[in-house]
Motif scaffolding. Structure first.
Motif: not given
Ligand code: FAD
Length: 460
Positions: A120-133
């Motif tokens: 099974i594939e999986s993917q995650d996303f930026k959502d809880s911060v405005y800009f990431e590291k």
């Protein structure tokens, strides 16, 4: 084949990156797991934060049912529960929004691995911060460790995007039509997860979050003038809604950018502090366990149980500190100015290790968030990356007179002092307030002890 969207600290259907991605690809089911690892570590089984989450899920379920769908709820270990559910639902992909806390990163990596083992594939996303590291970087590609240049770069990027804040609109018509038997409207999950319903002072749920956002929109232009005074309703009180993603950080940035007043700019600045601390935790996960400035790990704080207990209970004999701690104990809330005052007081006047204070806040704060709490404590104790200099020690009497001039906040939380006025309220003599404790330590003496302790560390 359908997709599964796993929600965690993003309890909403609006402006949701992972959900918009899953739904744009077709039929989507949603799941929330009461993570046993997190819940089992909460000592107080009457924790209002659990009810805040519960209320938010109830509202979300109502919304889902309007669309003929329902939220799967599980209690247990996500590393096993997510792959099991994904297999049962025969989904092709599982998607979620990223969480930057060390425990969550480890957990999510394991979930990905377990899903992959099942094909099974999986993917995650930026959502809880405005800009990431990796988005706000120095010109040489390095990580910022100082806030002001980080903020300038953050703003530069924001301006370069024409201040256009993305909005991720989930295609709710693609929600999978089904009924979950143990849905949170019909099944009482409290006994199963081992908690009791305990109403938080701020109700959970998106409706309450949006109402607060709208109310704050009417006063944001004054934020820079009112935000430091605990007896005024000068701040947004949105931190708990943002913590659980009942509202999105993009909705907050949109409000901040809606006007060019100094109030708006100052508020945006605070949201950038939040991004900064999340970035620091993501880039330097060791800060969860130790001081960013590693030399501070050598400090042996002389303050003991007596001082720590008095601080926790609001019985130090310093009215502004005690009022703030009593408010925290009663409501789970504390104004930012007072968080700085009590934190500085604990480690620089009571000479108690700041990590004890950090852990106490983690237990009590309704808006507890590892990145911001750790950042706030490391700043206050001078051990953080861009911290208050060690020789800056808040004087609780001066802070009290400046930010609670008429003593309204103190009177609200310390009934033993309500009959006093003016200087007597800020600095009560035992003769005038016999039922209130005298100062537990001598401020001037301990201030000097703190300076000697920090100077020795600098020389070592
Ligand atoms: C010792 C200490 C511990 C803290 N612990 C937490 C915590 O566990 N969770 C938490 O959300 N904030 C924490 N803060 C930051 C700050 O005190 C709270 O975010 C703020 O008081 C929340 O109230 P508000 O929503 O009315 O904020 P507003 O003044 O309306 O600010 C808007 C938003 O900006 C963010 N923000 C504001 N100030 C800060 C800050 N100094 N650092 C990071 N983000 C900020 C919050 O998300 C807040 O909701 C801590 C600060 C200190 C000094």
């Amino acid at each position: 084949m359908s997709t599964l969207c796993w929600i965690r600290r993003d309890l909403r259907l609006h402006d949701h990156k992972a959900l918009s991605m899953t739904l744009s690809g077709g039929e989507t089911s949603m799941v929330f797991i009461f993570d046993s690892h997190i819940l089992d570590n909460l000592k107080d089984k009457n924790d209002p934060r659990v009810t805040f989450i519960y209320q938010s899920l109830v509202e979300l379920e109502k919304e889902l049912q309007k669309h003929g769908s329902s939220l799967f709820i599980l209690y247990g270990n996500p590393e096993e529960e997510i792959p099991e559910l994904a297999k049962k639902l025969k989904v092709k992909t599982v998607m979620w929004n990223r969480d930057y806390e060390p425990y969550a990163k480890k957990r999510d990596a394991q979930v990905m691995k377990n899903l992959k083992a099942q094909g099974i594939e999986s993917q995650d996303f930026k959502d809880s911060v405005y800009f990431e590291k990796h988005e706000v970087l120095k010109n040489d590609g390095g990580i910022y460790k100082v806030f002001t240049p980080y903020k300038n770069k953050w703003l530069e990027l924001f301006e370069a995007s024409d201040r256009s804040v993305p909005e991720y609109k989930p295609l709710l018509k693609n929600l999978k039509q089904h009924t979950f038997k143990k849905n949170i409207l019909e099944h009482n999950w409290y006994p199963e997860i081992g908690f009791q319903e305990t109403l938080p002072v701020l109700s959970g749920g998106r409706k309450a979050g949006v109402k607060r956002l709208k109310k704050f929109a009417e006063q944001i232009t004054d934020y820079d003038k009112t935000r430091d005074f605990p007896s005024l309703d000068g701040t947004s009180l949105l931190s708990v809604y943002l913590r659980h993603g009942v509202i999105s950080v993009r909705e907050m940035v949109t409000l901040a950018a809606s006007h060019s007043s100094s109030g708006n700019r100052t508020w945006l600045n605070e949201i950038i502090w939040r991004d900064f601390y999340h970035m620091i935790l993501d880039a330097f996960p060791r800060v969860e366990k130790e001081a960013f400035k590693t030399e501070y790990n050598q400090l042996s704080y002389p303050g003991g149980t007596r001082e720590f207990k008095a601080w926790c209970e609001g019985q130090t004999g310093y009215p502004i500190v005690d009022a703030a701690m009593r408010q925290l104990n009663a409501t789970g809330m504390m104004h930012n100015r007072l968080r700085m005052v009590v934190a500085s007081f604990l480690c620089k006047i009571l000479l108690v290790d700041w990590k004890k204070g950090e852990a106490y806040f983690a237990q009590k704060l309704l808006d507890y968030d590892l990145a911001s709490n750790n950042g706030g404590w490391q700043w206050s104790s001078s051990s953080g990356c861009d911290a208050q200099p060690y020789f800056r020690i808040f004087n609780p009497y001066t802070q009290s007179k400046k930010f609670d001039h008429e003593g309204k906040f103190i009177s609200e939380w310390i009934p033993e002092l309500r009959h006093l006025k003016g200087n007597d309220l800020h600095h009560p003599s035992p003769l005038l307030a016999p039922s209130y404790p005298p100062p537990i330590v001598d401020y001037e003496l301990n201030r000097k002890r703190a300076l000697i302790m920090f100077e020795k560390l600098k020389k070592s």
